[in-house]
Design a protein around this motif. Structure first.
Motif, PDB file in Angstrom:
ATOM      1  N   THR A 130       0.816  -1.210   0.000  1.00  0.00           N
ATOM      2  CA  THR A 130       0.000   0.000   0.000  1.00  0.00           C
ATOM      3  C   THR A 130       0.852   1.264   0.000  1.00  0.00           C
ATOM      4  N   GLY A 184       1.593  -4.085  -6.845  1.00  0.00           N
ATOM      5  CA  GLY A 184       1.061  -3.007  -7.672  1.00  0.00           C
ATOM      6  C   GLY A 184       0.416  -1.979  -6.756  1.00  0.00           C
ATOM      7  N   TYR A 238      -2.441  -0.157  -4.927  1.00  0.00           N
ATOM      8  CA  TYR A 238      -3.813  -0.382  -4.487  1.00  0.00           C
ATOM      9  C   TYR A 238      -3.986   0.265  -3.123  1.00  0.00           C
ATOM     10  N   GLU A 241     -10.210 -11.189  -6.303  1.00  0.00           N
ATOM     11  CA  GLU A 241     -10.063  -9.810  -6.771  1.00  0.00           C
ATOM     12  C   GLU A 241     -11.370  -9.186  -7.275  1.00  0.00           C
ATOM     13  N   TRP A 280     -10.976  -3.310  -1.412  1.00  0.00           N
ATOM     14  CA  TRP A 280      -9.820  -2.524  -1.845  1.00  0.00           C
ATOM     15  C   TRP A 280     -10.006  -2.169  -3.318  1.00  0.00           C
ATOM     16  N   GLN A 281      -9.228  -1.188  -3.760  1.00  0.00           N
ATOM     17  CA  GLN A 281      -9.316  -0.736  -5.144  1.00  0.00           C
ATOM     18  C   GLN A 281      -7.917  -0.605  -5.723  1.00  0.00           C
ATOM     19  N   TRP A 282      -7.805  -0.899  -7.022  1.00  0.00           N
ATOM     20  CA  TRP A 282      -6.526  -0.811  -7.715  1.00  0.00           C
ATOM     21  C   TRP A 282      -6.436   0.507  -8.474  1.00  0.00           C
ATOM     22  N   GLN A 283      -5.235   1.042  -8.509  1.00  0.00           N
ATOM     23  CA  GLN A 283      -5.015   2.275  -9.254  1.00  0.00           C
ATOM     24  C   GLN A 283      -5.306   2.079 -10.734  1.00  0.00           C
ATOM     25  N   GLU A 284      -5.019   0.874 -11.240  1.00  0.00           N
ATOM     26  CA  GLU A 284      -5.227   0.572 -12.653  1.00  0.00           C
ATOM     27  C   GLU A 284      -6.603  -0.035 -12.919  1.00  0.00           C
ATOM     28  N   PRO A 341      -6.465  -5.635 -11.334  1.00  0.00           N
ATOM     29  CA  PRO A 341      -5.158  -6.028 -10.797  1.00  0.00           C
ATOM     30  C   PRO A 341      -4.131  -6.233 -11.915  1.00  0.00           C
ATOM     31  N   ASN A 377       0.618  -8.589  -9.613  1.00  0.00           N
ATOM     32  CA  ASN A 377      -0.088  -8.990  -8.405  1.00  0.00           C
ATOM     33  C   ASN A 377      -0.120 -10.501  -8.271  1.00  0.00           C
TER      34      ASN A 377
END
Length: 213
Positions: A82, A89, A91, A149, A158-162, A165, A169
């Motif tokens: 994080t 990655g 997130y 996921e 949770w959330q991924w920036q992209e 995943p 990851n």
């Protein structure tokens, strides 16, 4: 009473988990207080781990120490993720998973123990080369993570920036799971068993699969 509980602990534990997860699926599918139900996720993970460990045979102090080490290392791997985006990655966690330290829910250490222990105990009794057991555990947990996921993203754990995943990851999950499983395997004796390991993984797989749609 205690002896009877030990004798039927597998059947009781399996029935309890099936009922618990079935009720959870029904409540989340039916609508209504979905936020309140999904907020029980930390309790669900802790409860599942306790029921699973209750079915372990021939406890030794070294196994408990190994599990605690996996919990601590697993938590700090998540903290690193994080904070830096490595190794999984970029997130971030929501508040759904409960108390956070350094932007990371404490329950994630428990989650690593739950999954690594279940996967390790699934393959531990097999008469195969020792090095292959952690590899099979890592592979199994990556397959499970493929279904975790979409569930986590949909229910805002949770959330991924992209948005989705990244490939790193899953690669990182595999490597870390193999290392943790290898560590745990070193603490196990050949007589140790847990018949609930496979049912727990199957129940979780079905739970994530059904609710990720």
């Amino acid at each position: 009473m205690l002896e009877q509980l030990k004798k039927y602990r597998f059947h009781i534990s399996l029935a309890v988990l099936i009922i618990y997860y079935s009720v959870g699926i029904s409540l989340l599918k039916a609508g209504g207080n979905k936020e309140e139900v999904i907020a029980l996720t930390p309790f669900t993970l802790l409860f599942t781990m306790i029921v699973l460990l209750f079915n372990h045979t021939h406890w030794k102090k070294r196994v408990m120490l190994a599990l605690m080490l996996v919990a601590v290392l697993g938590f700090f791997v998540e903290v690193l993720g994080t904070r830096t985006g490595l190794p999984f990655g970029f997130y971030s966690y929501s508040d759904v998973l409960g108390i956070k330290v350094m932007d990371t829910p404490l329950i994630m250490g428990i989650n690593w123990v739950l999954l690594v222990y279940a996967g390790t105990m699934l393959f531990h009794p097999l008469k195969i080369p020792g090095w292959l057991k952690p590899v099979l555990t890592g592979s199994s947990l990556v397959l499970l993570d493929i279904f975790i996921e979409p569930f986590a993203i949909k229910w805002n754990l949770w959330q991924w920036q992209e948005t989705v995943p990244p490939a790193q990851n899953y690669v990182s999950w595999a490597i870390i799971a193999v290392l943790f499983s290898w560590l745990l395997n070193r603490s196990l004796s050949q007589s140790m068993r847990n018949k609930l390991a496979l049912p727990v993984l199957v129940i979780q797989l079905l739970f994530f699969l059904i609710l990720s749609k």
